[in-house]
Design a protein around this motif. Structure first.
Motif, PDB file in Angstrom:
ATOM      1  N   UNK A   1      39.682  80.153  23.265  1.00 54.31           N
ATOM      2  CA  UNK A   1      40.768  80.167  24.876  1.00 54.31           C
ATOM      3  C   UNK A   1      40.121  80.355  26.108  1.00 54.31           C
ATOM      4  N   UNK A   2      39.623  81.728  26.306  1.00 55.41           N
ATOM      5  CA  UNK A   2      39.860  81.733  27.621  1.00 55.41           C
ATOM      6  C   UNK A   2      38.628  81.976  28.474  1.00 55.41           C
ATOM      7  N   UNK A   3      37.208  82.022  27.571  1.00 56.29           N
ATOM      8  CA  UNK A   3      36.583  82.007  27.994  1.00 56.29           C
ATOM      9  C   UNK A   3      34.756  80.746  28.054  1.00 56.29           C
ATOM     10  N   UNK A   4      33.878  80.774  28.727  1.00 51.77           N
ATOM     11  CA  UNK A   4      33.142  79.025  28.306  1.00 51.77           C
ATOM     12  C   UNK A   4      31.942  80.444  28.145  1.00 51.77           C
ATOM     13  N   UNK A   5      31.520  80.334  26.863  1.00 51.81           N
ATOM     14  CA  UNK A   5      29.635  80.866  26.559  1.00 51.81           C
ATOM     15  C   UNK A   5      28.600  80.708  26.644  1.00 51.81           C
TER      16      UNK A   5
ATOM     17  N   UNK B   1      25.054  85.126  34.359  1.00 51.39           N
ATOM     18  CA  UNK B   1      27.110  84.976  34.308  1.00 51.39           C
ATOM     19  C   UNK B   1      27.849  84.417  33.630  1.00 51.39           C
ATOM     20  N   UNK B   2      27.090  84.871  32.715  1.00 51.79           N
ATOM     21  CA  UNK B   2      28.659  84.167  31.395  1.00 51.79           C
ATOM     22  C   UNK B   2      28.816  85.530  30.293  1.00 51.79           C
ATOM     23  N   UNK B   3      30.205  85.591  29.922  1.00 49.26           N
ATOM     24  CA  UNK B   3      30.633  84.864  29.978  1.00 49.26           C
ATOM     25  C   UNK B   3      31.734  83.987  31.258  1.00 49.26           C
ATOM     26  N   UNK B   4      32.105  83.412  31.143  1.00 46.60           N
ATOM     27  CA  UNK B   4      32.774  82.422  32.413  1.00 46.60           C
ATOM     28  C   UNK B   4      34.451  82.749  31.767  1.00 46.60           C
ATOM     29  N   UNK B   5      34.719  83.516  32.664  1.00 46.31           N
ATOM     30  CA  UNK B   5      36.185  82.827  32.386  1.00 46.31           C
ATOM     31  C   UNK B   5      36.930  81.840  32.886  1.00 46.31           C
ATOM     32  N   UNK B   6      37.967  81.611  32.046  1.00 48.52           N
ATOM     33  CA  UNK B   6      38.364  80.365  32.675  1.00 48.52           C
ATOM     34  C   UNK B   6      39.914  80.076  33.543  1.00 48.52           C
ATOM     35  N   UNK B   7      39.824  79.314  34.289  1.00 45.07           N
ATOM     36  CA  UNK B   7      40.912  79.995  35.481  1.00 45.07           C
ATOM     37  C   UNK B   7      42.419  79.428  34.817  1.00 45.07           C
TER      38      UNK B   7
ATOM     39  N   UNK C   1      33.731  72.172  35.564  1.00 38.41           N
ATOM     40  CA  UNK C   1      32.975  73.005  35.387  1.00 38.41           C
ATOM     41  C   UNK C   1      31.507  72.515  35.660  1.00 38.41           C
ATOM     42  N   UNK C   2      30.706  73.404  36.495  1.00 36.20           N
ATOM     43  CA  UNK C   2      29.738  72.868  35.769  1.00 36.20           C
ATOM     44  C   UNK C   2      28.842  74.206  35.468  1.00 36.20           C
ATOM     45  N   UNK C   3      27.491  74.261  35.460  1.00 34.01           N
ATOM     46  CA  UNK C   3      27.092  74.518  33.847  1.00 34.01           C
ATOM     47  C   UNK C   3      26.490  76.275  34.229  1.00 34.01           C
ATOM     48  N   UNK C   4      26.724  76.498  35.584  1.00 36.81           N
ATOM     49  CA  UNK C   4      27.047  78.154  35.912  1.00 36.81           C
ATOM     50  C   UNK C   4      28.153  78.415  35.412  1.00 36.81           C
TER      51      UNK C   4
END
Length: 894
Positions: A613-617, A628-634, A666-669
């Motif tokens: 719900x809040x991050x990309x892993x 750089x992961x996890x990435x927090x969603x906007x 988002x891109x892969x980064x």
């Protein structure tokens, strides 16, 4: 034996109940004597009940384990007699006739192992034989004969049950009503002279005094069992009757039974040094440990705490000198606990399925002693490596130490070939088969042990936690093992009644020294639904229940597949093709939707990409986050993340909708894609975003509860529809290829909607469906044209492109999930559904028939794939018992 017992019980109705009813209703309630006085020494089983009517009604209720006994054909006459007796007991005038007096029912051995029964019951002091005859006459029995014996009158009463005539005999002696189907037995009781009653049997009185005061009770005199049980054994195992008869002096306890099973708790007394339990009266009880390593496929085991012993030679021809030397050397390092277990392995001979497990005080020292006893010249060819995958290697030794268990505990194991040896955890394991030893090791690597088996854990709670001897079995799955010991006709009866026996989930017995005796607890756990046997290739234990659809992940090292899954506590796992957990890592949120495999570094090594719900892993194969992961969603997501590679060049795009009603790319980064303008929708987007390329143009398709949107790569509208449409929450969105390609999905009421790429819309009303229906579009019959697939209210319906019904399948449950489409070959496609209420999964053929072998047990969405190029198809699904199951399934291509 069953007939004699039944005839005896009928006698209770014809005499005792009528008689007691007559006099108790007149207020003559004073009972003057002890019913045990009339029970002769020599009885092998004794039942005492304070409530005869309640006892008879309980065992004839038709419910629970005793109700299942009533369905056994071989006991048909016996059960009819019991039912007849119960009907009479509950007639008006008999309902309250047995009140405040204990009845004793004893069983005595006669020729060829048959039993004869005796009822002894106190009656009012002024009851005379003329009253008995009067009551019998009032009940319709007029042909009663009188036999005079000494100063007593013996009544001979004929009766008919199930079209069979027999005779019961009754008399009054010293204030006791005596009833039996044997006139000889009653005559022996009433003959003058000193006689010993059952309380003179070894240990009986002490066991009796330790029993409850107002409970149904059962007692056994072991020495008197010999002639009764000997006939049940095959010719080569008659000696087992002698062993059982020397278990103790007497034993027994209070009986409790209900719909969930039966239990007996009480004491056994052993006063003779030759009796098996005598030596355990002085052994300190302990908590058993072996069940934590016993495989869940164990269907019988015996565990005991060892008394002091000295390894000794015996006449067993299997015992070798090498085994004797090893037994002496290991004595110092073996623990107190030894277990003999039978593992149910269908492909293995029954005789090879037994193993022995020795708890060790010092595993390292014990294994060193073992290797020294083997000697330096022991050939490597006699070492078999158990190697389920590339990382695990456990040696299994084929040794000359045959008969080790017979040296340590001859009365426990008898003759045994236990020449295969391995070590695991704090235990040494021996057996006669490498396959059985390897099964033990494999199940332990997967944590598939009795300790983690839900049925066993429920059963374990019914017994005390400490003891000196513990027996456990699954009755329905040990018939093959027992067949070696039992008479042929008994084995045949067990097979014929397998469906009833399977409902006894577990049975067990525990002994523990207490109060100078042996406390015994017996338990049988019953369920109306028979215990099912797993057909999985392997099962591996998770810390909690599987929460996501299992994902097949490629091992870039050897090309095999591994399984990625998350449990309900958000822990993620990677499991190899052998079922072993490679790693497990806690995650701070639940995975939402699909999992993807990408090559982030473009070096041939793969990672796992998913979103919550809040991050990309992004997790690598070792369970670590990529940089750089996890990435927090906007914005917290409202739908599942979608992954696209427009030009197949590894330049991935990750699209996900937020609570702010914006669609982000988002891109892969994990960075926002340059040039993408977040698209604003009218309402919340709940379904994943789709991508299609038609005539060289890209279409990103998103839907909310109000509309559908066609976007280009930059987030701008690419197509405007000519009329408004809505998408059902459970509808997939699929591309229909051809000269006029279209997007197909259903509206909330089930209307099929085709959207063409010129903005036009075609609607098809096949049938009205509920708002909760699910829809998909796939080529089920392999003709190159897709079919419409509906799942609604437990019914799976498939229609062709002409809207003609191909099949409708009612799966009998309103709580179905799916449909899931599986393509095995161009001509072999199947539909999967899962039953959330019954925890079953189905695979349906193109003709609507359930695939052979289904339904299978499963409690989650499931995946089908190949764990290796050489293997067939594997279905992976989570279960209700925290295990992840791997089923091998057969298809047309197998």
């Amino acid at each position: 034996m069953g007939k004699r017992v039944a005839l005896f019980l009928i006698l209770i109705l014809l005499t005792g109940l009528l008689l007691l009813g007559y006099f108790l209703q007149q207020g003559r309630n004073h009972l003057i004597t002890d019913p045990y006085l009339a029970v002769p020494a020599g009885a092998c089983f004794i039942i005492e009940t304070p409530d005869l009517q309640g006892f008879i009604n309980s065992i004839t209720s038709g419910k629970g384990i005793l109700g299942e006994v009533g369905k056994i054909k071989e006991l048909e006459d016996f059960n009819r007699s019991l039912k007849f007796l119960s009907d009479q007991v509950n007639k008006e005038g008999f309902k309250n006739i047995v009140n405040g007096s204990n009845a004793i029912i004893s069983f005595h051995a006669q020729e060829r192992g048959k039993l004869k029964g005796l009822l002894s019951m106190p009656i009012p002091h002024d009851v005379k034989m003329r009253h008995i005859k009067e009551i019998l006459h009032q009940s319709g029995i007029t042909s009663v004969n009188e036999i005079n014996i000494s100063r007593n009158t013996l009544l001979e009463v004929p009766y008919i049950v199930s079209n069979r005539m027999d005779t019961v005999y009754l008399t009054i002696d010293s204030g006791l009503l005596l009833c039996s189907t044997s006139s000889e037995m009653i005559q022996n009781i009433i003959q003058p002279g000193e006689k010993k009653d059952i309380r003179s049997e070894p240990g009986f009185l002490r066991v009796l005094l330790a029993s409850g005061k107002n409970e149904h009770k059962i007692f056994i005199v072991f020495a008197n069992l010999h002639d009764v049980i000997k006939p049940i054994f095959g010719d080569n195992y008659k000696y087992l009757a002698e062993k059982i008869s020397k278990l103790a002096g007497s034993g027994g306890g209070d009986i409790y039974f209900n719909e969930d099973g039966l239990s007996v708790s009480g004491y056994a007394e052993s006063a003779g040094t030759t009796e098996f339990l005598y030596k355990y009266k002085s052994v300190e009880p302990g908590t058993f440990h072996t069940d934590r390593v016993l495989p869940a496929s164990t269907v019988l085991f015996e565990t005991l705490i060892l008394p002091a012993f000295i390894p000794r030679k015996n006449a067993d021809s299997l015992v070798t000198e090498e085994a004797y030397s090893l037994a002496k050397a290991l004595k110092e390092y073996t623990g107190e606990e030894i277990t003999s277990a039978y593992i149910d392995i269908k492909e293995n001979p029954v005789s090879d399925n037994k193993i022995f497990i020795y708890e060790l005080k010092n595993r390292i020292q014990a294994e060193q002693i073992f290797l020294e006893e083997l000697g330096s010249e022991y050939p490597d060819s006699n070492i078999i490596l158990f190697q389920p995958d590339e990382q695990i290697r456990i040696p299994v030794y084929r040794t000359p130490f045959k008969g080790l268990i017979s040296l340590l505990l001859p009365e426990f194991a008898g003759k045994a070939d236990d020449s295969y040896v391995t070590f695991y955890d704090d235990f040494m394991i021996t057996g006669s088969s490498y396959l059985t030893i390897s099964r033990f090791l494999y199940d332990n690597l997967l944590n598939k042990t009795l300790e983690n088996d839900m049925t066993y854990r429920d059963f374990e709670k019914t017994l005390p936690s400490r003891g000196v001897y513990y027996f456990y079995c699954v009755p329905g799955r040990v018939t093959a093992y027992w067949s070696e010991f039992l008479r042929d006709d008994i084995n045949k009866a067990l097979v014929l009644n397998k469906s009833s026996i399977n409902k006894i989930q577990s049975a067990g017995l525990l002994f523990a020294p207490s109060n100078g005796m042996i406390y015994n607890s017996i338990s049988l756990m019953f369920k109306e639904e028979a215990r099912s046997e797993s057909t999985s290739e392997w099962e591996t234990l998770l810390d909690s229940y599987a929460a996501t659809k299992p994902f097949f992940f490629t091992n870039h090292i050897n090309g095999t597949k591994e399984i990625f899954v998350q449990d309900i506590n958000n822990k993620i796992y990677l499991i190899n093709s052998a079922g072993r957990v490679l790693w497990k890592v806690p995650l701070n949120e639940r995975i939402n939707g699909s999992v993807y495999m990408i090559d982030f570094y473009r070096n041939g090594k793969f990672q796992l990409l998913f979103a919550g719900k809040t991050n990309i892993h992004l997790i690598d194969r070792n369970g670590n986050y990529v940089e750089r992961y996890p990435v927090r969603l906007r914005s917290p997501s409202t739908n599942c993340m979608s992954l696209f590679d427009y030009d197949k060049n590894g330049n991935f795009r990750l699209l996900i909708a937020g609570e702010d009603k914006l669609i982000y790319a988002y891109d892969k980064t994990g960075s926002i894609v340059k040039g993408w303008t977040p698209f604003k929708t009218s309402d919340i987007v709940r379904s994943e975003i789709n991508y299609f390329r038609i005539s060289g143009k890209d279409y990103l398709v998103a839907t909310d509860d109000l509309s559908i949107y066609f976007l280009d790569r930059r987030g701008n509208r690419r197509l405007t529809l000519k009329e408004s449409v809505k998408r059902a929450p459970g509808s997939s969105l699929r591309l229909v290829s051809g000269s006029e390609p279209s997007i197909v999905f259903t509206s909330p009421e089930g209307t099929v909607q085709h959207i063409y790429f010129n903005g036009s819309i075609k609607k098809i009303n096949i049938k009205t469906f509920s708002d909760n229906h699910s829809f998909d579009f796939s080529d089920i019959d392999g003709d190159g044209v897709g079919e419409y697939i509906f799942l609604d209210k437990g019914i799976l319906s498939v229609y062709d492109h002409n809207n003609t019904e191909i099949f409708t399948r009612d799966l009998g449950s309103p709580e179905l999930g799916g449909p899931l489409n599986f393509i095995f070959s161009p001509s072999d496609n199947k539909v999967g559904v899962f039953d959330n209420k019954k925890n079953l999964i189905y695979l349906i053929n193109k003709d609507g028939e359930v695939v052979n072998g289904f339904p299978l047990s499963g409690a989650s969405m499931f995946s089908i794939g190949k764990l290796s190029e050489k293997s067939g198809w594997n279905l992976i699904v989570g279960g209700t018992d925290r295990f992840l199951y791997n089923y091998r399934i057969e298809t047309e291509g197998n």
